[in-house]
Design an enzyme around this catalytic site. Structure first.
Site, short mmCIF file in Angstrom:
data_model
loop_
_atom_site.label_atom_id
_atom_site.label_comp_id
_atom_site.label_asym_id
_atom_site.label_seq_id
_atom_site.Cartn_x
_atom_site.Cartn_y
_atom_site.Cartn_z
CG HIS B 423 -2.27 1.03 1.02
ND1 HIS B 423 -2.23 1.65 -0.10
CD2 HIS B 423 -3.20 0.89 1.82
CE1 HIS B 423 -3.44 2.32 0.27
NE2 HIS B 423 -4.18 1.71 1.39
CG ASP B 427 -3.15 4.82 -3.30
OD1 ASP B 427 -2.74 4.78 -2.35
OD2 ASP B 427 -3.10 5.84 -3.82
#
Lengths: 328, 450
Positions: B423, B427
């Site tokens: 992450h 995204d």
């Protein structure tokens, strides 16, 4: 084994003892040529003659007084009360003399007499000829009280009573005279003071005597088919009472019902309950002890009321069911 | 005298417990059997129940303190009692004076907890009065105490027999050690009958307080040395899972078109005498195509730079008997399906033979892990650093799905894909876009031609 009636069994016991022992003799009202009010001594006058089958005036006081006197001088009289109710006329020689002589003379005198009497209701003989007065007789030390329930017991117990050195009141139930049962020929005796389990069981003990034994047995047999196990203990001898047998049975079953025909108040059921309450059997009781006795009324003449005045099979059954279902 | 609250011993070799919390405060009323202390041993957390009813007093160990087992941790006061009546203030160990080990204790009936003169004991037994109910006028209960207590009971009209029970039930209650007040009576007015006691006694027998526990003699475990490859795998995966914030996205793929395409390809392969193309090879080809369109899934994070890679080198996780290895198909985006299939077959065989070179396992930019052959429907995988994503592939299962806008249901071969992404670089929406393209290409394989 031959079947005989209760009446015949008593007759046989007297005949056999009179043949065996010449000091045994009969006294009573209408016992000779008439054969006794209930025919118990039928034929005995012919065999033993008027010396040994002695007809008396209508005086119970005289019969029992003479019997007591004869017993003290070595005879073994069998006195017959035509109805148990009439013993009340003879209580003075019975209770004040016969019951006490052996004690008062330090054992030098014995009173080996038997007073036979026909008690109980069920024949429409009304209040003065239907009583069960066992409790009154039991209340006096020095007297034994026997109340057989079967022909077999009647013969064996009467032989023991005749041979016993003490005054014995032998209570016969009028309704039982015609009842048949197996009775062996010849001599046998049943010891006084020994009860018998007439029907073994595990859930409740019925203590009774006389006619109430037959009624209790009928109920026990009926309930057995339902898996209800009732023990019927026949006291046979009311005094001396077989406390040991009562305690043993109650220890086994844990529940007690005493059934007698005599009125409840002052009846001997209370004595049985007291024996258990004061014994080791107390710790085995799993229900209140109960008694089922005659109503506290004079026995009515009307046959429906007469039946209602004393315990019947339906009453015994209902009471047993009530105790076993923890109604009390 | 206050009743000592003794910490029970829960295990053979247990010496202390740690008191987590007192569920009741000093001065609070506690009922026998009610949880009072929460404790922790080295094995379990447990609630300790009140041994008697009364008022909690004299707590000797506070929360988070260790308390010795079989010793007093507090006291329980009955009505009228106070902590002052303890024999010696500040001597909590007194109630359980240790018997000298050398002096054998003669077998004798259990002494009452209440100190009493012998005469008082006899009189209380004769009067059927429980000694512990008799208030003492001095240090010990005396005969006078017992007699005046008995007198007071009479005055109050209190029967010592509280529970209605038949004599037989009372006898059996004693014989079987079943307290009458613990038996519910079925007789009239709730009277306890003999059968009730026997029933309770039988129930107590069939329901022991503690279930049978087999002897906890530990069997020796098989010890495998934690070294070498296993240890390296452990270190790498631990580092990855601890340092990379993973996100997981799952999609369902209808494999009908892919299966059909693979079938046609394999018909051709068969004609040419070449090996059949595997599902994995098909996946590698499609993933390589998708990665070219989503560079953040084909990237590494190096210090303060995200390196978006040109090369598409796809690792294929391969299970071995003693672990796991990930041979890499270099430049997968430039290989034909047949080429990928050949590389894959070669590398897998090398891996199983333990003959992979360092070059053959290096340089991966993305990893595919397929457990579909084991029947796994879906799972999540841990990213293989320094890569930024890994694709977990489940089995193809035929199941009913809605296939059009008219809610028509048809049976289709369905496969689950779960993408794990870093992450820090990727995204959710970026990862989702990659998955969407991948799904499109699997459901319409001709797109790969584009």
């Amino acid at each position: 084994m031959p079947e005989k009636t209760y009446r015949e069994a008593i007759h046989d016991a007297m005949v056999e003892e009179m043949r065996r022992d010449e000091t045994v003799f009969l006294m009573g009202e209408d016992i000779g040529s008439y054969g006794g009010a209930f025919g118990v001594s039928a034929g005995m006058l012919a065999e033993f003659g008027p010396e040994r089958v002695r007809e008396t005036p209508i005086s119970e006081l005289g019969i029992v007084g003479a019997a007591a006197g004869a017993a003290m001088v070595g005879m073994k009289p069998i006195a017959e009360m035509m109805f148990m109710d009439f013993i009340l006329l003879a209580l003075e020689p019975l209770m004040n003399q016969a019951a006490k002589a052996r004690y008062m003379f330090g054992g030098k005198a014995t009173v080996p007499m038997v007073v036979r009497m026909a008690g109980g209701s069920g024949t429409g003989a009304a209040a003065q000829h239907s009583q069960s007065l066992e409790s009154i007789l039991m209340a006096i030390p020095g007297i034994k009280v026997v109340a057989p329930s079967t022909p077999y017991d009647a013969k064996g117990l009467l032989i023991s009573a005749i041979r016993d050195p003490n005054p014995v009141c032998f209570v016969e139930h009028k309704v039982l005279y015609k009842v048949k049962g197996e009775v062996p020929e010849g001599e046998y005796s049943i010891p006084l003071g020994v009860a018998e389990i007439k029907h073994p069981g595990t859930q409740l003990t019925v203590v009774s005597s006389g006619i109430m034994v037959s009624k209790s047995l009928a109920v026990a047999t009926k309930l057995e088919a339902e898996g209800i196990s009732v023990e019927v203990l026949d006291l046979r001898t009311l005094r001396p009472m077989d406390n040991e047998a009562i305690i043993k049975s109650v220890k086994k079953t844990g529940r007690l019902l005493v059934v007698h025909e005599a009125p409840q108040t002052g009846g001997w059921a209370g004595e049985v309950l007291a024996v258990v309450a004061g014994s080791e059997a107390f710790d085995y009781l799993d229900a209140p002890m109960r008694r089922l006795a005659g109503k506290d009324v004079p026995i009515p003449y009307n046959r429906f009321l007469e039946a209602a005045a004393v315990p019947q099979e339906a009453d015994i059954e209902a009471e047993i069911r009530a105790i076993l279902s923890n109604k009390y | 005298m206050p009743t000592p609250f003794i910490m029970p011993k829960m295990d053979m070799d247990q010496e202390v417990v740690t008191i987590i919390s007192w569920l009741k405060k000093e001065g609070e009323r506690i009922e026998k059997g009610e949880p009072v202390i929460e404790v922790e041993t080295d094995k379990i957390t447990s609630e300790i129940e009140a041994p008697e009813s009364g008022i909690l007093a004299g707590i000797l160990y506070q929360e988070n303190e260790e308390a010795p087992v079989t010793k007093v941790v507090a006291y329980i006061l009955k009505e009228g009692e106070s902590m002052d009546s303890l024999p010696a203030a500040g001597a909590p160990a007194a109630p359980q004076v240790a018997q000298p080990a050398a002096a054998p204790v003669p077998a004798q009936p259990a002494k009452p907890a209440v100190p009493a003169t012998p005469l008082a004991e006899k009189v209380s037994a004769d009067l059927h009065i429980k000694l512990d109910q008799v208030p003492a006028s001095g240090p010990k209960v005396t005969r006078k105490d017992v007699e005046s207590f008995a007198e007071s009971l009479k005055e109050q009209g209190e029967h010592r027999v509280q529970t209605p029970a038949t004599p037989a039930a009372r006898r059996l209650s004693g014989e079987n050690g079943v307290p009458l007040d613990a038996v519910s009576g079925t007789g009239p007015r709730g009277r306890v009958q003999a059968a009730d006691v026997l029933h309770q006694a039988a129930a107590a027998q069939v329901a022991p307080e503690k279930p049978f526990k087999p002897a906890s003699k530990a069997l020796p475990a098989t010890a495998v040395p934690f070294v070498g490859k296993r240890k390296r795998i452990a270190e790498r995966l631990t580092a990855s899972y601890q340092s990379i914030p993973h996100i997981f996205l799952t999609v369902e793929v209808d494999m009908s078109a892919a299966e059909a395409a693979r079938k046609r390809v394999n018909q051709l392969a068969e004609k040419q005498g070449k090996p059949a193309v595997s599902v994995t090879a098909f996946l590698v080809k499609t993933v390589a195509w998708a990665l070219k369109r989503h560079p953040y899934l084909n990237a590494t994070l190096q210090d303060d730079k995200i390196q978006l890679l040109q090369d598409v080198n796809i690792g294929v996780a391969t299970a071995l008997e003693d672990g796991l290895i990930v041979p890499v198909i270099q430049a997968a985006d430039q290989l034909s399906l047949a080429g990928i299939n050949e590389h894959l077959r070669y590398l897998t065989a090398q891996a199983r033979a333990g003959a992979l070179t360092a070059e053959e396992v290096a340089g991966g930019t993305f990893t595919i892990s397929n457990l579909g052959m084991f029947g796994i429907s879906s799972f999540t995988a841990i990213i293989n650093p320094p890569q930024s994503a890994i694709l977990a592939v489940g089995t193809v299962t035929r199941k009913p799905v809605v296939v059009d806008e008219n809610d028509t249901i048809a049976v289709r071969p369905i496969m689950n894909l779960t993408l794990s992404a870093d992450h820090r670089l990727v995204d959710g929406a970026v990862a989702a876009a990659f998955l969407a393209d991948l799904v499109s290409a699997l459901e319409a394989p001709e797109l790969v031609l584009y």
